[in-house]
Every structure is written in structure tokens, then in C-alpha cells.
Design an enzyme around this catalytic site. Structure first.
Site, PDB file in Angstrom:
ATOM      1  N   ASP A 327      14.926  87.933  17.436  1.00  0.00           N
ATOM      2  CA  ASP A 327      14.661  87.160  16.668  1.00  0.00           C
ATOM      3  C   ASP A 327      14.970  86.718  15.700  1.00  0.00           C
ATOM      4  O   ASP A 327      15.928  87.554  15.172  1.00  0.00           O
ATOM      5  CB  ASP A 327      12.929  87.812  16.383  1.00  0.00           C
ATOM      6  CG  ASP A 327      12.623  88.171  18.003  1.00  0.00           C
ATOM      7  OD1 ASP A 327      12.629  87.296  18.874  1.00  0.00           O
ATOM      8  OD2 ASP A 327      11.468  89.110  17.553  1.00  0.00           O
ATOM      9  N   ASP A 610       8.474  90.814  19.678  1.00  0.00           N
ATOM     10  CA  ASP A 610       7.329  91.544  19.229  1.00  0.00           C
ATOM     11  C   ASP A 610       6.122  91.011  19.250  1.00  0.00           C
ATOM     12  O   ASP A 610       4.645  92.142  19.406  1.00  0.00           O
ATOM     13  CB  ASP A 610       7.655  91.285  17.630  1.00  0.00           C
ATOM     14  CG  ASP A 610       7.403  89.581  17.097  1.00  0.00           C
ATOM     15  OD1 ASP A 610       7.529  89.606  18.019  1.00  0.00           O
ATOM     16  OD2 ASP A 610       7.692  89.430  15.803  1.00  0.00           O
ATOM     17  N   ASP A 614       5.881  89.299  24.756  1.00  0.00           N
ATOM     18  CA  ASP A 614       8.022  89.287  24.794  1.00  0.00           C
ATOM     19  C   ASP A 614       7.737  90.244  25.715  1.00  0.00           C
ATOM     20  O   ASP A 614       9.040  91.032  26.291  1.00  0.00           O
ATOM     21  CB  ASP A 614       7.971  89.783  23.465  1.00  0.00           C
ATOM     22  CG  ASP A 614       8.175  88.731  22.737  1.00  0.00           C
ATOM     23  OD1 ASP A 614       8.568  87.353  22.836  1.00  0.00           O
ATOM     24  OD2 ASP A 614       8.279  88.475  21.237  1.00  0.00           O
TER      25      ASP A 614
END
Ligand code: ATP
Length: 877
Positions: A327, A610, A614
Site C-alpha cells: 500500500d 489493512d 483486503d
């Protein structure tokens, strides 16, 4: 009583549990905990130290050995029996301590991974270990949370809970707060309850704990299910299979040794004892255990570096990671957002301007975020939201007075798929104001007018998009804000009904500086043959600016967008993922496709995540990495590893540690197999060469204890090789025995046997009193020469330096001293059947050890000469 909670009104529940919607006091909660016990599922008891110790002796071969030793002691020499038993016990004790340390490291990891809950104490949110909850506690839940206890809900804002863990039904249930009078509702229909162990997939809520621990619905079924054992790691499975095969070979050899002994007229019982000792010494039955110990201790080291391992096999897999998908926000960047730029009333600015539109924008920033403050007035919450709170505060606007002017009546929480969120506020004139903020292109598509000079004007989309792009190209995260006025409270509060026909109000450009460690960590990845990738929900221009700043790709390189992935057939996706480094405006569902495509290319993928959505990608990735600080419970549950500091550099450090652990396991295996092959070949070949049995059982077991024990263990302390992050990842399917490990064990074992048997032949003829002590000491010292040399597969010992693994040097010195004691201490001479060696003969033993060391150094030298081409080949993938 459990069955009736859903039937009661919120007021009745509060009354019955003597609590309020603001929660219990800390004191009352502690008092109740004494009564109710911790909010935990009854754990299956771990292995007690005693069981672990007994476990060391349950190996069948060891039991037979002890039995045979006792029998031979009864008829013959009791001293022999005692020494054999002492050696076997010592061996077991070493094994026990190792296992005990590993078990404790694992227990510590489990404790660290324990879930937390957010409860209200006097109306203020506090984070506690979930095990401390008691009936009556008020608990806040939001998207991504695993519900920590059975709750009766008092508030539910678009709250949806996935109860598949409990009911098997995978469609999330919409939650409500009103009482449900029917008495016998099935769990799935008790919509005013949230049950322990289920996952909040959307929205947020407040509930009162009604049941904890084993009294929860989840506790009841947990009782039925029991707990699954930890699975074996792939390496353990392979070693297990290998060990069984090897055991068979060793047993056959021992059988041959036994039979040839008998044929030569040796007495049966001592011969049997010899063959058995050889089998016990040479069968590497402990290898799988050594693997789990090394992984557990490695996991402990990783925890010190902020990487919490949730599944042990991950330690092993980390070493072969070829791609890290990360990310952006919070992992590559610091996640400290601040509003740096504004755009309103047709102009960009670095500080808020004045006028009715600016005023409304500031008002929106004040009331439409979900950040809060802790007792010290410090902002807490999602950093994007915190940035709004802080910027509003700097402009002199505070949430409390904002809420008084514009009380919130409803909301549509943020969702990374929709990329926006909306809050609805009551206006003094009875109308309702909806404030929607989110990604610019999403929001502009829903706007029909623009606020200009305090009135509604026509919307110039291209001009506004260009303004947003300029902010994004500076690396800013851009939020667009739109508003709409409603005559009263809108009848339907859904994204479809509310988030359209908006008046565009302004843009906010949020700066999130890259983490200082991220750039160097990316450089490390590239050197280590690992491809770093950025997968973000942010704007492509923002993503590109940050990627370029971090050295992840060049300014000219393309950025793949989620829209570009949509509907792309798999073969084309496979081609795309080979070169793409940066993905933007990606939703979590795309992540799953990206992982799958990378895996089809044979890549071993570590992926960070997170959010709730996901979880599938984290599960699918070879190493799912969840965020410890910003991440949700659901993501953590699905992950193999949790970053306690949310930092990309921590993933890279964990990979490095994974490589080190794998290297050390290979060293250990190389060392042990070679030791065993040296011993076996010596004893097997002696009779074939017409020589007497080289060693007696005690000597065989002693060599095994000495050399496998301390030096073997100390190999685990070997520091990472200097080039550990400058070589390509090990190919995923590669066997532990690859790159000549098996050949090494056989050839070096042969060399050891040749040295020992050469000395035996020479001394048998010339100095019959000394020959056995010579063989015994040569074999022992040869292991020590070997262990020093196998510290690296390539780097010479002279480059490594003797002092760079002090525990190993200490182990070698201590082992040599023990062997010398066995040779020179008179009392031990009798027990071990040794004769003190004159100095020249001792020097010969040391020389034999040096030959082994020299031979392995030569092997490494040859490998170093080959290596450059091998590396080039591997990195040229
Ligand atoms: P990264 O991968 O970098 O961590 P992300 O995938 O978490 O980012 P999201 O949080 O899904 O990204 O955000 C996607 C977009 O949604 C952002 O670019 C922003 O425009 C918008 N957005 C993010 N947070 C909020 C919020 N709290 N309110 C409104 N819009 C938001």
C-alpha cells in the site's frame, strides 16, 4: 438467559446489566471481571515442560538403545551402560531446552497477536485487550473489526456484519437496534445483536456486552470444534520425508555392519549395541524439530524488529519472496496527512480564503470527519480525517461548536470501493445538508453545479479536473467536497439516493510525506532481486509522484489504474503484471487479481493490506502482511505477518531475516548430514577394508553429542552474510538440498572416513594402543574443522573472520576441550577406552581437521568462481 437479550429493549438491557450507554467505570469493570473471568475461549493447554522432556525420549530407536544398554550392563560392564544413558540423557536435555525456548517464543508471539476492543469509559473511547471485557461494557465497533464479545446493539449506522464464522451464511447481515419480540429467533435473525468472532464488514455501531468468553455463541461452538494443530511447514514436510528415507538407508547400513560383525566372530550383544548407537547417531530424526525451533526463534527476532509472525511457515516463505506489493498510505508514506492546498471559489490557495463558499468548506471540514480527540486533546482516527480536524482547528473551528450548529443526523460511511463518504446534518431552518467528500473524479461525476461566489453556478468539469490533477501531480492526496440541501430528512439514506445532484464546493490537497526509511528499503529490494510494487487507492498522479520520489519507478513509466484492469482477460493481465510497478485507483478486489496473476508467473508474493476487503488478497498472497496500527482485525486475521509499525522497511527487514534463517537451516543440515555420513562411512567401510570396528558405542554417541550439540546449535547464531540482500531470491520450488548440498555431505563424509581409516590402518599395524583414540579424535576434530568451514556456502572463513560468530568459536573450543579431557583425564580413559595421545599424534589429529577445513574452503573457492555467472542468470529473469 442468552436467548432473551434480543427480545429486550435497549433500556431494559442497560437496566438489567446495571450499566449505561457511556459504559462502566474502570473499577466496576475490574470488579465484574473477577466474577466472570476473562473474555476468552478456553484454550487447549500448551505442552507442559514435563511432557516436552518426556517427548525427547519417546523416539523408538532411543528406547531400544537404552534397553540394549541396560541388558548389556546387566551381563557385562555396568559402567558402559551408565555412560551411554548419561550421554543419551544429555542429548535429550539439550533438545528439551531448545524446544522449551521455542515454545516460549511462540507463546509470546501469540500474546502479542491477541485482539483488542474499543470500549467507552465515561463516554470516552479506550482501547483494551478484548480479554478484559465484561458484561455491561459499552463497545464501539466499526468496519474491519472482529466483534469481541456478544453485544446487544444500541447504535447501528449502516452496520453490516458478516456472520459466516458463526452461521456459515456469507452474505452480511444488516443490523438494527430495536427489540425483536420473537423468542426463538435463529442466530442469523437476531439482527439487534452482534456476536463474538463475526466480522463487521460495513458501518459502525455501539453495543453493550451481554455475554463473554465461553458463554458467547461462538464459545458454544468453539467447544464443539476444538482447536486445530499448527500445520507443518513445507520444509518440515520435505525433511520429514527425506528423514524417513534416510533412516531406512541408515538402518540397512547398520544391519550390514551388525551382520558383518557377527560373521567376523564379534560377540552379538556388543555388536548389536554398536549398530544401534550408529543408527541413533546417524538418523537425523531431529531435523523437523530443529526447523520449527529455528523458525520460532527467528519469529522472536522478527518481533524485535516490529514484524509479528502469525503463522510460522511464513518465516520460511519470507526468504523466497520475489515481489512485495505495498500500500502507499502509511506503509510507504508516514500517514501524517495535513491539508497543504485548497481550491474553492475558482481559485487554488495554500490557506483558506474568505466568503460564503470558503465558509461552507471550512464548516464541512469541521463536521463531516470521523476523527475524535483523546483525553489530552490529541486527534485520533483515520489520518485523512484527522487532517481535516487539524486544518479546521487551525482555522479556529472546533468540532463541539460545529456539531451544535450542524448536528449530524445520519451518515454513509467511507468505503474504499465507493471512494467517498457522506454525512447529513440538520439545519436551523429545518432543511438537511448532506456533505459528501471523496475522490475528485468520483465526486465530480456526481456534481451538477458548482458553488461560486455564494451562489450555484454551472459546473466546468474539465477545469476542475485539471485543478485536481495539478494537486495530485505534486504528490498530494486530493479530496473533493460537494454538498446538497434537502427539504427535510431524506426518506432514503443510501449512496444511490444521497450521493448525486451535488453542488461542487472545493478540493483539499493533503500531503503525506514519504517515510524516510522507505526509499532505502526500496533500493534494498531492487538489489536483492525483489520487485517492489505500489498498489494504492489514490489518484494515478499522486501515486506516480510518490513512486518517483521513492525511486520505485521513473517519471516516464506508466501507472496502471483499477479501471484499466476492469474486464481485462487473464492472459493480458498476466502480461501486464510483468512490467507494471505502480497501480492506482485500485479497489481491494483488484488486488486479488493482481496477486493471482503474479503467482501465475511463478512469483512468491508478499502483499500488504489493512481494510476488510483486503482480506481475500492477504489470504491469497504467499505472505499476507497486515498493518498493526492502522489495520483492521479482519485483515490481521487473514494475514501471515503483522507490521507493528506499519512500515514498508519492516517487510524488507523481515525478508532479510527470513533469508538468514533459511541459510542457517541449510548450514545446519549440511553440517549434520556430513557429520553423519563421515561416521557411517567410517564404520561401514572399516570391515570391508579388513580393519577392526573403529569405534565403540560410547564413542559413537559421544561424537554425536559433542558435535551435533553445541557447534550445531551455535550455527544458528551465524549473522546474515554480507551479500544476503545482494543476491536473487531462492527459486520457490528449490529443495533444501539444492546447490550441491547432498553431494557435499557424501564427498566430505568420504574424506573424513578416508582420514580416519587411513590413520586406523597405519596405527593398527604400528601402534595398537593408540589406533582407536586416533580414529575417535580425528573424527571429532574433523567435525570442528568442518563446522568452521560451513559457516558460509561461498565466503571464505578468512574473509568472515573467526570472531564474527563468537558463540560458534566458543562451542568449537569447548568441544575440543571436552574431547581432550576424554583423551587425557585418566578416569575418563577407562570409561571411553582411550589412551593419552603423545603430542605429535595429537598434532596429526589437528592436521586432519585442517585438511577438512581446507577441502571445504577449496570447494567454496570453486563456487565463488562460478557464482558471478549463476547470479547473472538468476537476476536476468
Ligand atoms: P493506500 O493504498 O495508499 O493506502 P488506500 O487504498 O487506502 O490508499 P483509500 O483509503 O481507499 O486508499 O482511498 C481512496 C481514495 O478515497 C483517496 O484517494 C481519497 O480520494 C478518498 N478518500 C480516502 N479517505 C477518505 C475519507 N476518509 N473520506 C473521503 N474520501 C476519502
Amino acid at each position: 438467559m442468552t436467548d432473551t437479550w434480543h427480545q429486550r429493549s435497549a433500556g431494559e438491557v442497560l437496566e438489567r446489566l446495571a450499566t449505561t450507554a457511556a459504559g462502566l467505570s474502570a473499577g466496576e469493570s475490574a470488579r465484574r471481571r473477577l466474577e466472570s473471568g476473562p473474555n476468552e475461549l478456553a484454550a487447549t493447554p500448551g505442552r507442559s515442560p514435563l511432557r516436552m522432556l518426556i517427548g525427547q525420549f519417546t523416539d523408538y530407536m532411543i528406547l531400544v538403545l537404552i534397553a540394549a544398554a541396560v541388558i548389556s550392563g546387566v551381563i557385562g560392564d555396568l559402567a558402559d551402560t551408565i555412560v551411554i544413558v548419561v550421554i543419551v540423557v544429555l542429548n535429550a536435555v539439550i533438545g528439551f531446552f531448545q524446544e522449551y525456548r521455542a515454545e516460549r517464543a511462540l507463546a509470546a508471539l501469540k500474546a502479542m497477536a491477541a485482539p483488542t476492543a474499543t470500549v467507552l469509559r465515561g463516554g470516552r473511547p479506550v482501547t483494551l485487550p478484548a480479554s478484559e471485557l465484561v458484561a455491561g461494557d459499552a463497545v464501539l465497533i466499526d468496519a474491519g473489526r472482529i466483534v469481541p464479545a456478544d453485544l446487544r446493539l444500541l447504535e447501528a449506522a449502516s452496520l453490516r456484519v458478516n456472520e459466516s464464522a458463526l452461521t456459515g451464511e456469507s452474505v452480511p447481515v444488516d443490523k438494527i437496534t430495536g427489540a425483536l419480540p420473537a423468542p426463538d429467533l435463529p442466530i442469523g435473525d437476531r439482527r439487534n445483536m452482534a456476536f463474538k468472532g463475526t466480522a463487521v464488514s460495513h458501518g459502525r455501531g455501539l453495543g453493550i456486552v451481554v455475554e463473554t468468553g465461553m458463554r458467547t455463541e461462538f464459545g458454544r461452538i468453539a467447544q464443539l470444534l476444538g482447536q486445530a494443530e499448527d500445520p507443518e511447514t513445507p520444509l518440515q514436510r520435505r525433511l520429514d520425508a527425506f528423514g524417513r528415507g534416510l533412516a531406512l538407508v541408515v538402518l540397512v547400513i547398520c544391519g550390514i555392519v551388525f551382520v558383518t560383525g557377527l560373521l567376523r566372530g564379534e560377540p552379538a550383544l556388543p555388536m548389536f549395541l554398536t549398530a544401534l548407537s550408529l543408527a541413533v547417531a546417524a538418523i537425523p530424526e531431529a531435523l523437523p524439530a530443529v526447523v520449527s525451533i529455528a523458525l520460532a526463534l527467528g519469529a522472536r527476532r522478527m518481533m524485535a524488529q516490529h514484524a509479528l509472525i502469525r503463522r510460522l511457515p511464513a518465516v520460511e516463505t519470507l526468504g523466497s519472496v520475489t515481489v512485495i506489493c505495498s500500500d502507499k498510505t502509511g506503509t510507504l508514506t508516514a500517514n501524517e496527512m495535513r491539508v497543504e492546498q485548497y481550491y474553492c471559489d475558482g481559485a487554488a490557495a495554500t490557506a483558506p480564503g474568505s466568503g460564503p463558499d470558503w465558509d461552507l468548506l471550512l464548516e464541512a471540514m469541521t463536521v463531516s470527519h470521523d476523527a475524535t480527540t483523546d483525553e489530552a486533546g490529541f486527534p485520533v482516527g483515520d489520518p485523512t480525517e484527522v487532517a481535516l480536524l487539524v486544518a479546521a482547528r487551525q482555522a479556529g473551528r472546533h468540532r463541539a461548536s460545529g456539531d451544535a450548529r450542524l448536528p449530524r443526523v445520519a451518515e454513509l460511511p467511507f468505503d474504499s470501493g465507493r471512494k467517498c463518504m457522506t454525512t447529513l446534518h440538520q439545519l436551523a431552518d429545518g432543511r438537511t445538508l448532506s456533505i459528501t467528500k471523496g475522490a475528485p473524479e468520483v465526486l465530480l461525476a456526481r456534481c451538477v453545479r458548482e458553488c461560486r461566489g455564494g451562489v450555484q453556478a454551472g459546473l466546468d468539469r474539465p477545469v476542475l479536473l485539471a485543478a485536481a490533477d495539478r494537486m495530485a501531480a505534486d504528490g498530494l492526496r486530493v479530496l473533493a467536497v460537494g454538498v446538497r440541501h434537502w427539504p427535510g430528512i431524506p426518506p432514503e439514506v443510501t449512496p444511490g439516493a444521497i450521493e448525486q445532484d451535488l453542488d461542487f464546493l472545493g478540493f483539499l490537497g493533503l500531503l503525506d510525506p514519504p517515510r524516510p526509511e522507505a526509499g532505502p528499503a526500496i533500493a534494498d529490494c531492487l538489489q536483492a532481486g525483489i520487485v517492489p510494487m505500489m498498489i494504492t487507492g489514490d489518484h494515478p498522479l499522486t501515486a506516480r509522484a510518490v513512486a518517483v520520489r521513492l525511486g520505485l519507478q521513473d517519471a516516464g513509466a506508466p501507472v496502471v489504474t483499477g479501471a484499466g484492469l476492469e474486464g481485462l482477460p487473464d492472459p493480458e493481465l498476466d502480461r501486464l503484471v510483468r512490467d507494471a510497478r505502480v497501480y492506482a485507483r485500485v479497489s481491494p478486489e483488484h488486488k486479488l487479481r493482481i496477486v493471482a496473476a503474479l503467482q501465475r508467473q511463478g512469483q512468491v508474493v508478499a502483499m500488504t493490506g489493512d481494510g476488510v476487503n483486503d482480506a481475500p488478497a492477504l489470504k491469497r498472497a504467499d505472505i499476507g502482511v497486515a498493518m498493526g496500527m492502522a489495520g483492521t482485525d479482519v485483515a490481521r486475521e487473514a494475514s501471515d505477518m503483522v507490521l507493528l509499525d506499519d512500515n514498508f522497511a519492516t517487510v524488507v527487514r523481515a525478508v532479510r531475516e527470513g533469508r538468514r534463517i533459511y541459510d542457517n537451516l541449510r548450514r545446519f543440515i549440511r553440517y549434520v548430514l556430513t557429520t553423519n555420513s563421515g561416521e557411517i562411512l567410517t564404520i561401514f567401510l572399516a570391515p570391508l577394508l579388513g580393519l577392526p570396528m573403529p569405534l565403540i558405542p560410547i564413542q559413537i554417541l559421544w561424537i554425536n553429542l559433542l558435535t551435533d550439540g553445541l557447534p550445531g546449535l551455535a550455527l544458528a547464531a551465524e549473522p546474515a552474510e554480507k551479500n544476503i540482500m545482494r543476491r536473487p531470491p531462492r527459486p520457490p520450488g528449490e529443495s533444501v538440498f539444492a546447490r550441491g548440498l547432498g553431494m557435499h555431505a557424501v564427498l566430505v563424509g568420504l574424506l573424513m572416513a578416508a582420514l580416519a581409516l587411513g590413520a586406523q590402518a597405519w596405527y593398527v599395524a604400528r601402534d595398537p594402543a593408540l589406533w582407536q583414540t586416533m580414529v575417535f579424535t580425528i573424527l571429532c576434530f574433523a567435525q570442528l574443522g568442518h563446522v568452521l568451514a560451513v559457516r558460509s556456502e561461498e565466503t571464505s572463513l578468512f574473509t568472515l573472520g573467526l570472531l564474527s560468530n563468537r558463540p560458534l568459536l566458543g562451542a568449537v573450543v569447548l568441544t575440543a576441550a571436552l574431547q581432550l579431557a576424554v583423551v587425557y583425564v585418566p578416569a575418563l580413559n577407562a570409561l571411553f577406552r582411550t589412551t593419552p595421545l603423545p603430542l605429535p599424534d595429537l598434532a596429526l589429529c589437528i592436521a586432519a581437521a585442517t585438511v577438512i577445513l581446507g577441502a571445504v574452503e577449496l570447494e567454496k573457492w570453486a563456487r565463488r568462481r562460478q557464482v558471478p555467472s549463476a547470479t547473472a542468470l538468476a537476476t536476468g529473469r
